[in-house]
Design a protein around this motif. Structure first.
Motif, PDB file in Angstrom:
ATOM      1  N   THR A   1      53.752  -3.444  -9.009  1.00  0.00           N
ATOM      2  CA  THR A   1      53.531  -3.997  -7.667  1.00  0.00           C
ATOM      3  C   THR A   1      54.801  -4.696  -7.175  1.00  0.00           C
ATOM      4  O   THR A   1      55.514  -5.317  -7.974  1.00  0.00           O
ATOM      5  CB  THR A   1      52.371  -5.016  -7.658  1.00  0.00           C
ATOM      6  N   VAL A   2      55.057  -4.551  -5.895  1.00  0.00           N
ATOM      7  CA  VAL A   2      56.215  -5.234  -5.291  1.00  0.00           C
ATOM      8  C   VAL A   2      55.713  -6.037  -4.086  1.00  0.00           C
ATOM      9  O   VAL A   2      54.697  -5.679  -3.486  1.00  0.00           O
ATOM     10  CB  VAL A   2      57.306  -4.236  -4.819  1.00  0.00           C
ATOM     11  N   PRO A   3      56.417  -7.141  -3.749  1.00  0.00           N
ATOM     12  CA  PRO A   3      55.961  -7.939  -2.604  1.00  0.00           C
ATOM     13  C   PRO A   3      56.067  -7.148  -1.303  1.00  0.00           C
ATOM     14  O   PRO A   3      56.926  -6.274  -1.167  1.00  0.00           O
ATOM     15  CB  PRO A   3      56.931  -9.125  -2.581  1.00  0.00           C
ATOM     16  N   MET A   4      55.183  -7.487  -0.337  1.00  0.00           N
ATOM     17  CA  MET A   4      55.262  -6.853   0.992  1.00  0.00           C
ATOM     18  C   MET A   4      56.425  -7.480   1.766  1.00  0.00           C
ATOM     19  O   MET A   4      56.931  -8.532   1.384  1.00  0.00           O
ATOM     20  CB  MET A   4      53.960  -7.093   1.746  1.00  0.00           C
ATOM     21  N   LYS A   5      56.811  -6.843   2.901  1.00  0.00           N
ATOM     22  CA  LYS A   5      58.029  -7.335   3.557  1.00  0.00           C
ATOM     23  C   LYS A   5      57.869  -8.718   4.183  1.00  0.00           C
ATOM     24  O   LYS A   5      58.850  -9.414   4.383  1.00  0.00           O
ATOM     25  CB  LYS A   5      58.589  -6.322   4.549  1.00  0.00           C
TER      26      LYS A   5
END
Lengths: 397, 226, 140
Positions: free
Chosen positions: C38-42
């Protein structure tokens, strides 16, 4: 140096008085505009939602009126069903011009098989529909093919994906409808065929299958023949088919309309109290300021100023402050309502639509006129008294 | 005759208080070019007399004429114009507008009369400040001026519209002795140079020497005059 | 100038706090990649950038509240105005926020930063105007 510049100098000199009048105007105009925009925005949104449905009567299963209204206005999906034979029964009534059934569906929450959680999906019958189809003909020039959809204003295809995934099936978004400020802006519109395809595919592609009960519909939209009252036709439908509720157009969203009217009444009352209080405060502050300046005013009279110019320069001072405060209040309020509109909708649980630019300009003009009138009324007695006071007496006091 | 007062009576009747007869059947004539000093004890009616001459208070009875025009038969507009163009006033109390600079204060009478254009008014105000010795204070606000300097600015302001009459009400009563002499000398100089008619209320008899004639008042009447 | 400085400090704090609390990462939302990570949203990156702008803005506000010199005040006003513009540009043009209008970054963070940015620019312009006016008055 002219009288206007003299008024400006006096404004900058008396910080307490100036700030009080400025803030009163700021508060009144800002509060009035924000409340007016919210109440008017909600009313307009309800009217547009009614227009979007485009029906004279909405037929829903008994006891589900509130649920359906809330779904249509706030976009929270609902699951209500009634037998499809209702459509045939109603269609036989001579007063009914056309009737079109709809299915109300919902995507799953936090499931990989759906791109958007808990999205309200409305399936319509292209054969009989009279609300979405005209729009499609106008914009697309054709009906929706299977696997295609139309979205409300805020429906979008997730970045990098070929379509919106519903129960494991991708549907292609062909366009977005104009905003209504209601839950319809977050709803997805598909045809009956697409809905049944999705339901069939979902048995193998989704974590949970989409259930559409056989021979069932969620609601039916009705247009009555010209010359017939929707209210009478509704009563007739309810008499002949006791298991449904028929809501005629003026009655649709009535509970929301009542809520908005109630809010409007409170808002006008609070505004009236705030206006009266502000008039009293500004009057008091200005009376004090004019009394403190009585010698200065007497000097101006001795130098050749007329009563009239004393009166108008005092009025100009107050109105300049009111104009500044009023404009600042209106600008900040309009900006805040515009920027926080989504938060307003979710926290007030009311539909909301921003007014058009000409409407906004009209409301702003009315707002500034009200503020100027209120301040003029406040300063009228002290300004009149100051201009009429005999200079020699003012110097002795 | 520049100023004429005929059988003037002025009664102040403040609410809930006994009426005060400030001027009691007074008649006076001031010819053009005169420098009159009015002397009298406190409550003699000196300030009221000056206010009557300027049209700042309405006589209870009698007539106040300036250049044969009855001040109180004029409307507010005409009366204000007459005050603006013909009368300069120097007050006893600090009367400069605190939000205006010395130059702007001097030019203020022109705001109501509009006899000169903006630039011309500034030039004239600058010349008057030079005359009263305050050229370097033209952009100073009143709070940055001493009491004597403020009163000089007031004198300059009174002369802005080149009035026929200069009315001064105890213009030096709040000043020290040296400044008082300077201001009185200034009035003498103005009278000599411009020929303006000056009517001045003074608080001490030794100031009478600056005028060309003096009037003694008591109980709203003229006791003696030379 | 004290009032302008205090207002700027309050706005900088509002920008920082709202960005910190109302981004999707803080709400527990993130983007799931195909490989399972998972990666952070912008909006998270926007929030971090907003905080990075809010910190110098706090300093500018503090200095403006304490400054006496007209030239200093003018420089601080211009700096504040530029930072205010960045406050508005980050969530709109430079980085952006999530597309979903129901996310808190859209409902709260974006409007708050836009509102605060507008007010910061307004305060800077008024400060600039007043300090220019005073300079002229003292020069006259």
């Amino acid at each position: 140096m002219n009288l206007f510049q003299l008024a400006l100098r006096n404004i900058s000199r008396n910080a307490f008085r100036s700030w009080t009048i400025f803030l009163c105007a700021f508060y009144i105009s800002g509060f009035a505009l924000a409340m007016m925009l919210i109440v008017h925005g909600a009313e307009q949104s309800l009217d547009l939602a009614n227009q979007r449905l485009g029906a004279d009567i909405l037929v829903v299963p008994n006891g589900s009126e509130q649920k359906v209204e809330t779904s249509l206005l706030m976009g929270n999906p609902t699951n209500v069903w009634m037998p499809r034979e209702v459509v045939e029964k109603i269609a036989r009534l001579p007063e009914v011009e056309s009737i079109s059934p709809q299915l109300y569906l919902a995507t799953l929450t936090n499931a990989a098989c759906c791109s958007v959680s808990n999205m309200f999906v409305i399936a319509f019958d292209p054969q009989t529909d009279f609300t979405i189809t005209p729009w499609l003909e106008q914009r697309l020039g054709r009906a929706l093919n299977p696997g295609e959809a139309i979205g409300g204003m805020y429906v979008f295809t997730p970045p990098g994906e070929e379509g919106i995934k519903i129960y494991g099936t991708f549907v292609r978004l062909m366009g977005n409808l104009e905003p209504t400020g209601t839950g319809l802006d977050r709803a997805l519109f598909i045809s009956f065929d697409t809905a049944y395809d999705i339901a069939r595919n979902s048995r193998t592609r989704a974590v949970e299958p989409l259930q559409i009960p056989d021979n069932s519909i969620s609601a039916a939209l009705i247009r009555v023949r010209r010359g017939n009252a929707a209210q009478i036709v509704s009563m007739k439908i309810e008499q002949q088919i006791p298991e449904v509720t028929a809501i005629d157009s003026p009655e649709l969203f009535l509970s929301y309309r009542n809520q908005i009217n109630g809010l409007a009444e409170i808002v006008w009352m609070v505004l009236a109290i705030a206006l009266v209080l502000s008039i009293a405060i500004v009057d008091l502050i200005f009376t004090m300021a004019v009394n403190a300046r009585r010698r200065e005013i007497a000097v101006l009279r001795a130098l050749g100023s007329t009563r009239r110019s004393i009166f108008f320069s005092l009025l100009a001072e107050a109105n300049l402050l009111a104009f500044g405060g009023g404009m600042a209040g209106l600008a900040l309020s309009a900006l805040a309502v515009y920027l926080f509109r989504n938060l307003l909708v979710s926290s007030l649980q009311m539909p909301f639509l921003l007014p058009s630019l000409p409407e906004l300009v009209f409301v702003l003009a009315i707002g500034i006129l009200v503020v100027l009138a209120a301040v003029s009324i406040s300063v009228l007695p002290p300004a009149l008294a100051a201009s009429r006071r005999e200079p020699a007496l003012a110097m002795r006091e | 005759m520049l100023i004429s007062l005929k059988d003037v009576v002025k009664i102040y009747a403040p609410a809930k208080e006994q009426p005060v007869r400030a001027i009691n059947g007074l008649s006076l004539e001031v010819p053009r070019g005169d420098f009159v000093a009015i002397l009298g004890r406190s409550g003699a009616g000196k300030t009221t007399l000056l206010n009557l001459m300027a049209g700042l208070t309405r006589p209870t009875s009698g007539e106040v004429l300036v250049e044969s025009a009855n001040l109180w038969s004029l409307g507010d507009r005409e009366q204000s114009r007459l005050r603006n163009r013909k009368i300069g006033f120097v007050f006893q109390f600090p009367s400069l507008l605190p939000s205006l600079t010395a130059l702007e204060n001097v030019a203020l009478p022109n705001t109501f009369g509009k006899r000169l254009a903006g630039d011309e008014a500034r030039v004239r105000a600058g010349q008057l400040l030079e005359m009263v010795g305050l050229t370097d204070k033209r952009n100073a606000f009143p709070r940055h001026l001493s009491a004597g300097q403020q009163q000089r600015v007031v004198v300059a302001r009174a002369l802005m519209n080149q009035p026929d009459i200069l009315l001064a009400d105890e213009a030096t009563s709040n000043l020290d002795e040296q400044t008082e002499q300077e201001i009185m000398t200034l009035f003498q100089q103005i009278h000599a140079e411009t020929g303006v008619t000056i009517v001045m209320v003074v608080h001490s008899s030794y100031l009478v020497r600056y005028a060309t004639r003096s009037i003694q008042m008591a109980n709203g009447k003229i006791l003696s005059g030379d | 100038m004290k009032a302008a400085g205090v207002l700027m400090i309050a706005l900088a704090i509002a920008v920082a706090v709202v960005s910190l609390v109302f981004n999707c990462q803080a709400e527990g939302r993130s983007l799931a990649l195909a490989n399972g990570t998972t990666v952070p949203m912008k909006c998270f990156w926007s929030a971090m950038a907003e905080i990075a702008v809010a910190v110098p803005l706090l300093g500018v506000g503090g200095m403006l509240a304490l400054s006496q010199g007209r030239e200093t005040q003018r420089t601080l006003a211009v700096t504040g105005g530029i930072l205010g513009a960045f406050t508005m540009l980050i969530p709109t043009v430079l980085i952006g926020v999530c597309a979903n209008p129901d996310h808190d970054c859209n409902r709260i963070m974006l409007p708050t930063t836009l509102m605060a940015g507008t007010l910061i620019i307004a305060v800077s312009l008024i400060t600039l105007f007043i300090s220019e006016g005073r300079t002229e008055a003292s020069a006259a």
